[in-house]
Design an enzyme around this catalytic site. Structure first.
Site, mmCIF file in Angstrom:
data_model
loop_
_atom_site.group_PDB
_atom_site.id
_atom_site.type_symbol
_atom_site.label_atom_id
_atom_site.label_comp_id
_atom_site.label_asym_id
_atom_site.label_seq_id
_atom_site.Cartn_x
_atom_site.Cartn_y
_atom_site.Cartn_z
ATOM 1 N N HIS A 1 -23.165 -34.044 18.797
ATOM 2 C CA HIS A 1 -22.819 -33.013 17.814
ATOM 3 C C HIS A 1 -23.556 -33.179 16.490
ATOM 4 O O HIS A 1 -23.565 -32.255 15.674
ATOM 5 C CB HIS A 1 -21.320 -33.044 17.558
ATOM 6 N N ASP A 2 -24.169 -34.339 16.258
ATOM 7 C CA ASP A 2 -24.894 -34.604 15.009
ATOM 8 C C ASP A 2 -26.404 -34.553 15.177
ATOM 9 O O ASP A 2 -27.137 -34.776 14.206
ATOM 10 C CB ASP A 2 -24.532 -35.990 14.458
ATOM 11 N N ASN B 1 -8.219 -17.273 22.606
ATOM 12 C CA ASN B 1 -7.341 -16.268 21.988
ATOM 13 C C ASN B 1 -8.081 -15.222 21.164
ATOM 14 O O ASN B 1 -7.456 -14.437 20.454
ATOM 15 C CB ASN B 1 -6.278 -16.952 21.126
ATOM 16 N N ASP C 1 -15.630 -43.210 14.938
ATOM 17 C CA ASP C 1 -16.587 -42.640 13.993
ATOM 18 C C ASP C 1 -16.968 -43.664 12.912
ATOM 19 O O ASP C 1 -16.102 -44.310 12.327
ATOM 20 C CB ASP C 1 -15.955 -41.403 13.341
ATOM 21 N N ASP D 1 -11.480 -38.871 19.218
ATOM 22 C CA ASP D 1 -12.328 -39.353 18.133
ATOM 23 C C ASP D 1 -11.458 -40.028 17.083
ATOM 24 O O ASP D 1 -10.532 -39.413 16.547
ATOM 25 C CB ASP D 1 -13.081 -38.171 17.500
ATOM 26 N N ASP E 1 -13.223 -20.359 23.515
ATOM 27 C CA ASP E 1 -12.124 -19.719 22.784
ATOM 28 C C ASP E 1 -11.210 -19.042 23.799
ATOM 29 O O ASP E 1 -11.676 -18.344 24.707
ATOM 30 C CB ASP E 1 -12.712 -18.702 21.801
ATOM 31 N N ASP F 1 -10.093 -15.470 18.529
ATOM 32 C CA ASP F 1 -10.321 -15.636 17.088
ATOM 33 C C ASP F 1 -11.716 -16.166 16.777
ATOM 34 O O ASP F 1 -12.052 -16.402 15.610
ATOM 35 C CB ASP F 1 -9.251 -16.534 16.462
ATOM 36 N N GLU G 1 -19.390 -45.812 16.823
ATOM 37 C CA GLU G 1 -20.602 -45.260 16.204
ATOM 38 C C GLU G 1 -21.064 -46.259 15.140
ATOM 39 O O GLU G 1 -20.366 -46.504 14.166
ATOM 40 C CB GLU G 1 -20.299 -43.905 15.567
ATOM 41 N N ASP H 1 -10.835 -23.747 21.390
ATOM 42 C CA ASP H 1 -9.510 -24.334 21.245
ATOM 43 C C ASP H 1 -9.140 -25.137 22.486
ATOM 44 O O ASP H 1 -9.891 -25.195 23.467
ATOM 45 C CB ASP H 1 -8.476 -23.251 20.952
#
Length: 567
Positions: A337-338, A29, A205, A104, A27, A31, A262, A35
């Protein structure tokens, strides 16, 4: 100096890919959400590691029902991640460091907030109606009883028209109708938009789900539910290769890019149809055989978390190494990520975390194919065990919790044990940059809680420690790149049924390399081929090693030995 008439070697065959999950990477900024400018800040770190290609999970405009895999505008950046100007700067900075950037491609479905679907739903007479898959029900019921990947039916009824639209995933992810040539042209135009900017490739994907059986036959019943398995009717469908060959002909063949699809549910033989060298489709695919071992036969799929055995893992990976050699190209990965964290799933994430993370690195990177490293894998980041379901964010996990509790009577302890082992949020907790506040990920409140072990497992400490997992990855990447046999040689699995040792030989006309990985928390003895007894140890995740035919192995030890060349 280039050898005359030397065969052209595509750049992606020598590449190491690093996957970034932008929401959780860095990150900039405050929040609490990673990003694009955060990624820019960490490019030098990735350059030091030695990777070549950065793959970003989706960065496009999205309402985030499925963390960006539900896209509402393919030509806009998700506001939480920044602006198009930020993306353009990121691409420039990536290329300035000699790296490449892969995006992606999510085109099996869109968000239900995409303008195409908004119009498709609002007006059955619109030309956008046929951009999606709409069907009438049968006797007041959905067209089929297929089960969604995110639980429940794949069909959602639109009360206004009385028809159902197909969504293989969330109801907010309606499937595009690839039978419609206008849809395909829209996708091709969008791909050119990004490739013309200078993007270097696509991870695609669920790409083998684009073509559905036109009759939508009923699937086989799923035990314990009133739903059926529709996968035989939408995985590797009747027109999938036609669609991909068209994509290659119209778009991909005009750019020097890398593509990986994928493709759940493919065998090595089926994979060769997608990535065969003469097929004109993709460069490589992701298969799931090793990460889904036993899930198909388990009572509740992956949530039953069936035990893994090393011989089963070896058989799968060896079948892909030999099945595609000379025909197509492999992708190599342990996690993404999965998937849960590699060291927690395939290694030992407690007292032998460092050793087993190094072992997984060695065993993977010396196979033939393009390796993919998921963010934090190079640190040996582990699964997280949140105490309550309330800490989890992933739609698949939250839907599974409700299903397992309400329909199957599992209690919270049993469900959470499964989530701790196999939930997708294991990979999505923020990247550990330092032992300071919020692991150096953000100055705000992280969008998902941190793994509490970040003071001990973080990039700052790893780079400072020459014996860390990070340094082993960097050294192994460099070693791999120095050995053409890893890219080009044959693969021979040794001792397929050995319960704790994964060993194989890579060979070309000049070099023979033995890789030995001991997947066990106890010492062991392993007999190596005699030609390697007086060989050269190229890599070892322990300080020293006396070579002998009866090799004395320590817990989670991994070695790479090059045979001496015969005079």
């Amino acid at each position: 100096m280039t050898t005359p008439n030397a065969p052209h070697i595509p750049w992606w065959k020598d590449a190491i890919v690093y996957q970034i999950y932008p929401r959780s990477f860095q990150d900039s900024n405050g929040d609490g959400i990673g990003d694009l400018r955060g990624i820019i800040r960490r490019l030098d770190y990735l350059k030091r590691l030695g990777v070549d290609v950065l793959w970003l999970s989706p960065i496009f405009a999205s309402p985030n029902d499925d963390n960006g895999y539900d896209i509402s505008d393919y030509r806009a950046i998700m506001s939480e991640f920044g602006t198009m100007a930020d993306f353009d700067e990121l691409l420039r900075e990536v290329h300035a460091r000699g790296l490449k950037l892969m995006l992606d491609l999510v085109v099996n479905h869109t968000s239900d907030e995409h303008p195409w679907f908004v119009e498709s739903r609002a007006d059955p007479r619109s030309d956008k109606r046929d951009y999606y898959i709409w069907r009438k029900g049968r006797n007041g019921q959905p067209p089929t009883r297929w089960q969604s990947y995110f639980s429940g039916s794949v069909w959602e009824k639109d009360e206004r028209s009385g028809e159902y639209y197909l969504h293989l995933f969330s109801r907010k992810q309606p499937d595009l109708n690839w039978e419609n040539p206008r849809v395909r042209r829209e996708v091709h135009d969008m791909m050119r938009f990004w490739l013309d900017k200078g993007v270097d490739g696509w991870r695609m994907d669920t790409i083998n789900m684009l073509s559905k059986h036109p009759d939508f036959p009923e699937g086989r019943p799923l035990p314990g539910t009133n739903l059926t398995d529709g996968q035989p009717h939408f995985l590797n469908g009747p027109r999938i290769h036609e669609f991909l060959q068209e994509m290659h002909r119209e778009v991909l063949s005009h750019y020097d890019v890398m593509t990986v699809g994928e493709t759940p549910g493919v065998s090595p033989a089926e994979s060769a149809l997608y990535c065969g060298f003469e097929r004109g489709e993709l460069n490589m695919v992701f298969h799931f055989e090793h990460v889904f071992l036993g899930d198909d036969a388990a009572e509740r799929g992956k949530w039953s978390n069936p035990p893994l055995t090393l011989p089963a893992i070896k058989r799968v990976l060896a079948s892909w190494q030999t099945g595609l050699h000379g025909r197509g190209w492999n992708s190599l990965y342990w996690d993404n990520h999965d998937q849960p964290r590699a060291v927690s799933r395939f290694g030992h994430d407690r007292e032998y975390r460092v050793e087993s993370a190094k072992l997984l690195c060695t065993v993977l990177l010396f196979m033939q194919g393009t390796p993919y490293i998921y963010q934090g894998q190079e640190l040996g980041m582990t699964n997280v065990s949140f105490e309550s379901i309330d800490h989890y964010k992933d739609i698949e996990t939250l839907n599974a919790y409700k299903m397992l509790r309400d329909e199957h009577g599992w209690d919270d302890a049993r469900i959470l044990a499964s989530v701790h082992a196999r939930g997708r949020d294991n990979a999505r907790t923020p990247m550990h940059w330092s032992g300071g506040a919020n692991a150096g990920f953000t100055e705000g409140t992280p969008w998902i809680a941190l793994n509490p072990n970040y003071p001990d497992i973080n990039a700052e400490a790893a780079e400072a420690d020459p014996n860390s997992v990070w340094h082993h990855y960097r050294d192994t990447i460099a070693l791999r790149k120095s050995l053409p046999v890893v890219r080009d040689g044959t693969f021979t699995l040794l001792d397929a049924e050995h319960p704790t040792v994964f060993s194989y030989v890579r060979q070309d006309a000049h070099t023979r390399v033995l890789v030995v990985g001991h997947f066990c928390d106890r010492p062991g003895v392993y007999r190596i081929p005699s030609e390697f007894v007086d060989g050269e140890v190229l890599s070892n995740n322990y300080p020293t090693q006396e070579l002998a035919q009866e090799l004395q192995l320590r817990p989670y030890q991994a070695l790479v030995i090059r045979a001496r060349r015969k005079s």
